[in-house]
Design a protein around this motif. Structure first.
Motif, PDB file in Angstrom:
ATOM      1  N   ARG A 124     -34.545 -18.564  73.013  1.00 34.28           N
ATOM      2  CA  ARG A 124     -35.657 -17.618  73.002  1.00 34.28           C
ATOM      3  C   ARG A 124     -36.927 -18.281  72.525  1.00 34.28           C
ATOM      4  N   ARG A 125     -36.803 -19.286  71.655  1.00 31.00           N
ATOM      5  CA  ARG A 125     -37.991 -19.949  71.146  1.00 31.00           C
ATOM      6  C   ARG A 125     -38.759 -20.633  72.265  1.00 31.00           C
ATOM      7  N   ARG A 129     -24.035 -18.818  69.848  1.00 29.56           N
ATOM      8  CA  ARG A 129     -23.356 -17.745  70.566  1.00 29.56           C
ATOM      9  C   ARG A 129     -22.727 -16.765  69.578  1.00 29.56           C
ATOM     10  N   ASN A 130     -22.808 -15.481  69.931  1.00 30.74           N
ATOM     11  CA  ASN A 130     -22.245 -14.442  69.068  1.00 30.74           C
ATOM     12  C   ASN A 130     -21.100 -13.702  69.734  1.00 30.74           C
ATOM     13  N   LEU A 174     -30.820 -18.939  76.825  1.00 31.35           N
ATOM     14  CA  LEU A 174     -29.807 -19.844  77.353  1.00 31.35           C
ATOM     15  C   LEU A 174     -28.795 -20.236  76.281  1.00 31.35           C
ATOM     16  N   ASP A 175     -29.231 -20.284  75.032  1.00 29.88           N
ATOM     17  CA  ASP A 175     -28.323 -20.687  73.952  1.00 29.88           C
ATOM     18  C   ASP A 175     -27.343 -19.592  73.547  1.00 29.88           C
ATOM     19  N   ARG A 178     -24.125 -27.527  73.585  1.00 34.40           N
ATOM     20  CA  ARG A 178     -24.212 -26.666  72.396  1.00 34.40           C
ATOM     21  C   ARG A 178     -23.349 -25.398  72.535  1.00 34.40           C
ATOM     22  N   VAL A 179     -23.438 -24.736  73.682  1.00 33.11           N
ATOM     23  CA  VAL A 179     -22.719 -23.464  73.809  1.00 33.11           C
ATOM     24  C   VAL A 179     -21.204 -23.664  73.892  1.00 33.11           C
ATOM     25  N   GLY A 180     -20.784 -24.877  74.185  1.00 34.50           N
ATOM     26  CA  GLY A 180     -19.352 -25.166  74.226  1.00 34.50           C
ATOM     27  C   GLY A 180     -18.834 -25.832  72.964  1.00 34.50           C
TER      28      GLY A 180
END
Length: 260
Positions: A2-3, A78-79, A197-198, A254-256
């Motif tokens: 978002r940044r 990720r949440n 994206l994150d 990062r997301v993995g």
């Protein structure tokens, strides 16, 4: 992620990797950045894809007397799943520097975004903002002149997010640092795919990467303006040079990271 979008949105209404032109990408290799635009663009020492070590050397050589703030981010934001401790570790994500020119009444500031250590902590976005506290047509120039020079450099802008006093011009570029002629139709989703994206799954990020590779729309340059009441004198500007592909490749890691 978002940044990344928030930077562009905040200054308005609302790239290429290392070795490619950082600011002077153009429709032709011999086209120089017009002076009116150069005054509103970042120092050419900031090259997308450069590692943090080189970035620190630039600070030491050119910006040692500027104010600085470091901003951290979690490796995996990720949440939608429970992550082990290492995935929640923080890294240096953004460096902000600024300096006020008292003589000219101008505040200059940079916001520099880095990939995670998983990708070598490399620069993927350069944001440069200039604000005039005593604006005249000679301070930061006029929107008519700047937009005309941009047209001569890069052709017609691909997207326009605008109100009368807050125009925002977007241009899309390929891996060679050249303007994409049909960027208005081919590249718009490349920009908006970066939002949050994150927080997406590895499969979703993989799809974004596939789109970037398929379209060739790997980066953008956005210029945001705040104009005086005459609708022409520039009071404030923001320039954002973004490497979509470099960021997305890091985001996939990062997301993995830490995922069961």
């Amino acid at each position: 992620m978002r940044r990344l979008i928030a930077l562009a949105v905040t200054a308005a209404v609302l790239f290429p990797r290392a070795g490619l032109p950082a600011v002077s990408a153009s429709k032709g290799p011999d086209t120089e950045v017009a002076q009116s635009v150069a005054d509103l663009t970042p120092n050419s020492a900031f090259r997308l894809g450069m590692p943090i070590e080189d970035l620190e050397a630039v600070f030491a050589q050119h910006f040692s007397d500027w104010d600085r703030a470091n901003r951290m981010a979690k490796l995996n934001r990720r949440n939608d799943l429970r992550l082990p401790g290492p995935a929640n570790a923080k890294y240096l994500h953004r460096i902000e520097i600024s300096k006020f020119d008292e003589e000219r009444g101008i505040l200059r500031s940079y916001s520099l975004l880095l990939t995670s250590p998983l990708s070598g902590s490399r620069l993927y976005q350069v944001g440069y903002a200039v604000k005039a506290f005593r604006p005249t047509s000679d301070t930061l120039g006029s929107f008519k002149m700047v937009s005309a020079d941009l047209f001569r450099m890069w052709g017609a802008h691909h997207d326009l997010l605008s109100t009368t006093q807050r125009p925002s011009l977007i241009f899309y570029f390929d891996r060679a640092g050249k303007v994409i002629d049909d960027g208005a139709t081919r590249c718009r989703m490349s920009f908006f795919d970066q939002i949050n994206l994150d927080l997406k799954s590895p499969a979703a990020v993989t799809n974004v990467l596939a789109t970037l590779e398929g379209t060739g729309c790997v980066g953008s340059k956005t210029l945001n303006f705040r104009l005086a009441g005459d609708g022409n004198t520039i009071v404030e500007s923001g320039f954002y040079n973004i490497d979509f592909e470099g960021n997305a490749r890091d985001m996939l890691k990062r997301v993995g990271f830490g995922q069961p």
